[in-house]
Design a protein around this motif. Sequence first.
Motif, PDB file in Angstrom:
ATOM      1  N   ARG A 179      46.999  41.695  80.512  1.00  0.00           N
ATOM      2  CA  ARG A 179      46.731  42.356  79.235  1.00  0.00           C
ATOM      3  C   ARG A 179      46.469  41.382  78.130  1.00  0.00           C
ATOM      4  O   ARG A 179      45.588  42.264  77.285  1.00  0.00           O
ATOM      5  N   THR A 180      46.508  40.260  77.838  1.00  0.00           N
ATOM      6  CA  THR A 180      46.104  39.436  76.565  1.00  0.00           C
ATOM      7  C   THR A 180      44.486  39.477  76.811  1.00  0.00           C
ATOM      8  O   THR A 180      44.072  39.560  75.835  1.00  0.00           O
TER       9      THR A 180
ATOM     10  N   THR B 296      42.426  41.275  78.466  1.00  0.00           N
ATOM     11  CA  THR B 296      41.658  42.706  78.046  1.00  0.00           C
ATOM     12  C   THR B 296      41.822  43.003  76.804  1.00  0.00           C
ATOM     13  O   THR B 296      40.798  43.573  76.124  1.00  0.00           O
ATOM     14  N   THR B 297      42.888  42.930  76.116  1.00  0.00           N
ATOM     15  CA  THR B 297      43.107  43.403  74.922  1.00  0.00           C
ATOM     16  C   THR B 297      42.263  42.499  73.869  1.00  0.00           C
ATOM     17  O   THR B 297      41.779  42.790  72.979  1.00  0.00           O
TER      18      THR B 297
ATOM     19  N   LEU C 272      38.748  43.871  74.414  1.00  0.00           N
ATOM     20  CA  LEU C 272      38.577  45.020  73.608  1.00  0.00           C
ATOM     21  C   LEU C 272      38.614  44.990  72.095  1.00  0.00           C
ATOM     22  O   LEU C 272      37.820  45.474  71.506  1.00  0.00           O
ATOM     23  N   ALA C 273      39.352  44.089  71.527  1.00  0.00           N
ATOM     24  CA  ALA C 273      39.366  44.051  70.097  1.00  0.00           C
ATOM     25  C   ALA C 273      37.870  43.265  69.638  1.00  0.00           C
ATOM     26  O   ALA C 273      37.616  43.926  68.625  1.00  0.00           O
TER      27      ALA C 273
ATOM     28  N   VAL D 265      51.390  47.162  73.614  1.00  0.00           N
ATOM     29  CA  VAL D 265      50.244  47.138  74.336  1.00  0.00           C
ATOM     30  C   VAL D 265      48.978  47.484  73.349  1.00  0.00           C
ATOM     31  O   VAL D 265      48.010  46.794  73.101  1.00  0.00           O
ATOM     32  N   THR D 266      49.290  48.839  73.166  1.00  0.00           N
ATOM     33  CA  THR D 266      48.303  49.364  71.893  1.00  0.00           C
ATOM     34  C   THR D 266      48.379  48.466  70.853  1.00  0.00           C
ATOM     35  O   THR D 266      46.962  48.332  70.329  1.00  0.00           O
TER      36      THR D 266
ATOM     37  N   GLY E 157      48.581  45.586  70.380  1.00  0.00           N
ATOM     38  CA  GLY E 157      48.301  44.299  70.811  1.00  0.00           C
ATOM     39  C   GLY E 157      46.542  44.241  70.317  1.00  0.00           C
ATOM     40  O   GLY E 157      45.939  43.241  69.867  1.00  0.00           O
ATOM     41  N   ILE E 158      45.899  45.571  70.691  1.00  0.00           N
ATOM     42  CA  ILE E 158      44.540  45.406  70.365  1.00  0.00           C
ATOM     43  C   ILE E 158      44.131  45.170  68.724  1.00  0.00           C
ATOM     44  O   ILE E 158      43.293  44.532  68.470  1.00  0.00           O
TER      45      ILE E 158
ATOM     46  N   ARG F 153      45.099  41.919  67.477  1.00  0.00           N
ATOM     47  CA  ARG F 153      44.067  40.791  67.390  1.00  0.00           C
ATOM     48  C   ARG F 153      42.600  41.175  66.985  1.00  0.00           C
ATOM     49  O   ARG F 153      41.968  40.020  66.509  1.00  0.00           O
TER      50      ARG F 153
END
Length: 332
Positions: free
Chosen positions: A67-68, A70-71, A74-75, A301-302, A304-305, A308
């Motif tokens: 999670r962390t 990949t986000t 993506l960020a 999760v959403t 988080g992007i 970040r």
Amino acid sequence: MTTPNPQLDAHGRLKHFLTIDGLSRELLTEILDQAEGFLGVAQQAVKKVPLCRGKVVANLFFETSTRTRTTFELAAKRLSADVLNLNISTSSTAKGETLLDTLRNLEAMHVDMFVVRHAESGTAHFMAAHAAPHVSIVNAGDGRHAHPTQAMLDMLTIRRHKPDFDQLSVAIVGDILHSRVARSQMLALRTLGVPDVRVIAPRTLLPTRVEEAFGVTAYHDLSEGVRDADVVIMLRIQRERMNSALLPSEHEYFQLFGLTEERLATAKPEAIVMHPGPINRGVEMDSQVADGRRSVILEQVTNGIAVRMAVMSMCLGNQHLGSPSQEEATHA
Ligand code: NCD
């Protein structure tokens, strides 16, 4: 005057993001406000803004994460930065290179930002202390010390459901002792003005003097601790950080501290339930709660992007608070 915060530049702006400790309510609020703005980027046909175009971000994950990592990736991509993902298990540190050598080599490739996760507390601070002046360090979790972007994505999730921090009761349940997430959450909640922060855990999983150190109230009974709470945050049992038997069996833990619909009944009817992931279903909470109507776990999760993106963008120079120096203004 207190000692200068190593995360802030001479103008009080965010340069590194290492811990919530020492950051002001105004600065945390700016992170949340900027993140709120970035939530919309995901709805665009082209999910990108050019704020960090031309910048290079390196993800250095010495500890596993899906999670962390990949986000963060993506960020950075949504900010139009170039991203390097270093596979640490096959990289030079596995061949004996020191952390500082890794840092110097990547700096020589003109990396602007390092996102670091490490099993040892203090790694992100150490890197920030040794990084070249133009380089920013973002802590993606260090030992049991801090996980500040997780705390901020949790604050964003809470604010979107319960906008008035000054009115809230928030309960954090589980392995507080080993949790960098709990430490960062307690600091963020108190800094943002939450009057009632509770920690609920077996005595063996609470740090000593947690009440005085963080301004929270400790409970050892779940139903009692979540009574009238607006937010219930569950934590993962951090087996990998336990070096002795601090817990009875997982089954017994669930019997006492696992969140079920019945135990949640004492919380406010509109209480939200959170978990940073990964969830151990049937240990920390049952599936009925994890997938139930009060769960906001996937929203975390959403969010988080967006959080970040806000932190990376601010560290790389896009910040409102604080005044730019003449030199920076002309280089912007
Ligand atoms: C947390 C972590 O790694 O500290 N997870 C995460 O960032 N997604 C929490 C945990 O592992 O329990």
